[in-house]
Write an enzyme that holds these catalytic residues in place. Structure first.
Site, PDB file in Angstrom:
ATOM      1  N   GLY A 226       0.909  -1.155   0.014  1.00 46.09           N
ATOM      2  CA  GLY A 226      -0.311   0.264  -0.511  1.00 46.09           C
ATOM      3  C   GLY A 226       0.562   1.112   0.239  1.00 46.09           C
ATOM      4  N   GLU A 267       4.539  -6.747   0.197  1.00 44.16           N
ATOM      5  CA  GLU A 267       3.978  -6.843  -1.037  1.00 44.16           C
ATOM      6  C   GLU A 267       3.375  -6.075  -2.248  1.00 44.16           C
ATOM      7  OE1 GLU A 267       0.014  -8.963   0.497  1.00 44.16           O
ATOM      8  OE2 GLU A 267       1.359 -10.871   1.117  1.00 44.16           O
ATOM      9  N   PRO A 268       4.320  -5.375  -2.243  1.00 43.16           N
ATOM     10  CA  PRO A 268       4.481  -4.043  -3.518  1.00 43.16           C
ATOM     11  C   PRO A 268       3.689  -4.205  -4.492  1.00 43.16           C
ATOM     12  CG  PRO A 268       6.247  -4.896  -3.733  1.00 43.16           C
ATOM     13  CD  PRO A 268       5.855  -5.533  -2.279  1.00 43.16           C
ATOM     14  N   GLY A 269       3.265  -3.783  -5.416  1.00 43.10           N
ATOM     15  CA  GLY A 269       2.171  -4.247  -6.609  1.00 43.10           C
ATOM     16  C   GLY A 269       2.646  -2.640  -7.228  1.00 43.10           C
ATOM     17  N   ARG A 306     -10.014   3.574 -13.049  1.00 42.45           N
ATOM     18  CA  ARG A 306      -9.655   4.129 -11.861  1.00 42.45           C
ATOM     19  C   ARG A 306      -9.907   5.690 -11.659  1.00 42.45           C
ATOM     20  NH1 ARG A 306      -4.759   4.898 -10.044  1.00 42.45           N
ATOM     21  NH2 ARG A 306      -5.152   4.160  -7.809  1.00 42.45           N
ATOM     22  N   TYR A 310     -12.643   4.864  -8.373  1.00 47.30           N
ATOM     23  CA  TYR A 310     -12.227   5.902  -7.047  1.00 47.30           C
ATOM     24  C   TYR A 310     -12.169   7.168  -7.317  1.00 47.30           C
ATOM     25  CZ  TYR A 310      -9.765   1.077  -6.604  1.00 47.30           C
ATOM     26  OH  TYR A 310      -9.716  -0.974  -7.185  1.00 47.30           O
ATOM     27  N   CYS A 336     -20.071   4.582 -23.941  1.00 48.65           N
ATOM     28  CA  CYS A 336     -21.467   5.168 -23.972  1.00 48.65           C
ATOM     29  C   CYS A 336     -22.008   5.998 -22.131  1.00 48.65           C
ATOM     30  CB  CYS A 336     -22.239   4.854 -24.442  1.00 48.65           C
ATOM     31  SG  CYS A 336     -24.256   5.633 -25.489  1.00 48.65           S
ATOM     32  N   GLU A 337     -21.367   6.313 -21.279  1.00 47.22           N
ATOM     33  CA  GLU A 337     -21.300   6.996 -19.772  1.00 47.22           C
ATOM     34  C   GLU A 337     -20.704   7.723 -19.816  1.00 47.22           C
ATOM     35  OE1 GLU A 337     -21.261   4.567 -16.736  1.00 47.22           O
ATOM     36  OE2 GLU A 337     -21.724   2.726 -18.046  1.00 47.22           O
TER      37      GLU A 337
END
Length: 409
Positions: A226, A267-269, A306, A310, A336-337
């Site tokens: 995180g 645990e980096p992503g 994203r 978010y 189409c939104e």
């Protein structure tokens, strides 16, 4: 991405050259930038560190092979990610499997493969102990009751979260361990994403210190990840140097005071791949209205969700007009939104046909892409040593129809 001589480059290759060769929309990744993040993380710690790359962030198999080549291990959250990591060359003992609400058979299959299984609920812990516990160890994910990170949807360590075994239930864990002679070989906490304060990891260390005496066979402490990365120019990122110094000191303290030899896992992503990736798109139209100017692209929330999911901020650069006069645009997609990448962005003048680069798109970009509006997903390109390799082919209509038998009714 580097800007020099009025041109944008990824890994030393002009962006315009990548677009001419592979078209748009296009995900492009800088392999060396990923390695630099790995090296920065490794150098920050004064104790041995096992870096488990979060496969979910960018699960391309060539990227997995590249990161493993440079010393990363793997963190998987589905049995398919476990299988993908194995296919990429990771050994079973290099993989941590931390599913949530997945069917129990995935845990059993991972354990049979020799993968480290991490369990986050009491029913599955008891079933695992009963079926496999006398021969296979597991770790447990603790819910620390810490609300940390960015958006609510990516804060996963608070008391209302579905993730982890709450601290109040650790007595139940101990009963299961005693009844089935289960070996708990690791403790794990992950509180969410976009964490900018080292104090959050200090809180995790305090929790580990307070409970480790109850689990005599623990050999590793996993602090999740995180780590906040900067999205805006003035963003405050997590200090990896300070994090490394703090966690190294705390691990040494715990190991000494508890007379235990413990490993430290992370645990980096996003930290490894976010800033190493860009989504390149072509401006299809510049649309003037009385209230604003829209720059429409040949991509959308189906390729990068994203911002809409978010409210995530991604910097946007007009790489076709590096030195042009600046104007304000709302950059939107072709879905189409409501489909907005950025509102009221000051960009170098955008013209139809210009290439726009959406930054920090390496993590949770292609991985979360879909075929919404029956749009194909884009190609992926990895740049290493000034060589661009196609590592995923762009989809076609045939790919969308594959698996759909045309039934005569």
């Amino acid at each position: 991405m580097e800007i020099k001589n009025q041109q944008a480059y990824v890994g030393g290759i002009p962006v315009q050259e990548l677009v001419q060769r592979f078209g748009t929309p296009l995900y492009v990744y800088d392999g060396q930038a990923m390695v630099q993040q790995l090296e920065q993380l490794r150098a920050a710690f004064a104790v041995p560190l096992r870096i488990k790359y979060a496969v979910k962030a960018l699960p391309n198999i060539t990227v997995l092979k590249w990161l493993r080549r440079h010393g990363a291990e793997a963190d998987a959250v589905s049995i398919q990610e476990v299988q993908l990591a194995l296919r990429a060359g990771f050994r079973p003992d290099e993989i941590m499997f931390s599913p949530n609400c997945a069917p129990f058979y995935e845990l059993a299959e991972a354990a049979q493969l020799g993968v480290q299984v991490n369990i986050d609920n009491l029913p599955f812990l008891e079933r695992f102990a009963e079926q496999l516990g006398r021969s296979v160890p597991c770790s447990i994910r603790i819910n620390p009751h810490i609300r940390a990170g960015g958006h609510e949807k990516i804060s996963v360590g608070h008391s209302d979260s579905k993730f982890g075994i709450p601290l109040q239930q650790l007595e139940d864990v101990k009963k299961i361990v005693g009844r089935f002679n289960l070996t708990i070989n690791g403790l794990h906490i992950h509180t969410g994403s976009d964490i900018a304060e080292v104090r959050v990891y200090e809180q995790m260390a305090d929790i580990f210190f307070s409970v480790i005496d109850d689990f005599k066979q623990v050999r590793f402490l996993d602090f999740g990840s995180g780590f906040k990365v900067p999205y805006r120019k003035d963003d405050k990122a997590l200090s990896i140097h300070k994090l490394g110094a703090t966690l190294s000191r705390r691990l040494a303290e715990i190991s000494l005071q508890k007379n235990r030899r413990l490993e430290l896992w992370v645990e980096p992503g996003k930290f490894l791949v976010s800033g190493a990736g860009w989504l390149l798109a072509t401006c299809t139209v510049v649309k003037e209205t009385p209230s604003r100017t829209f720059a429409g692209l040949n991509t959308g929330l189906n390729h990068l969700i994203r911002p809409m999911m978010y409210g995530a901020y991604h910097d946007i650069v007009n790489v076709s007009n590096i030195s042009g006069p600046q104007r304000t645009y709302t950059v939107v997609g072709y879905i189409c939104e409501t489909d907005t990448f950025g509102e009221d962005r000051l960009l170098n003048e955008v013209r139809e046909g210009d290439i726009l680069a959406i930054c920090n798109a390496g993590a949770y970009g292609h991985a979360m892409a879909s075929n919404y509006n029956s749009r194909p997903r884009p190609a992926e390109v990895l740049v290493v040593n000034q060589k661009a390799s196609l590592v995923r082919v762009a989809e076609s209509l045939d790919d969308l129809l594959d698996g759909q038998p045309e039934v005569d009714l």
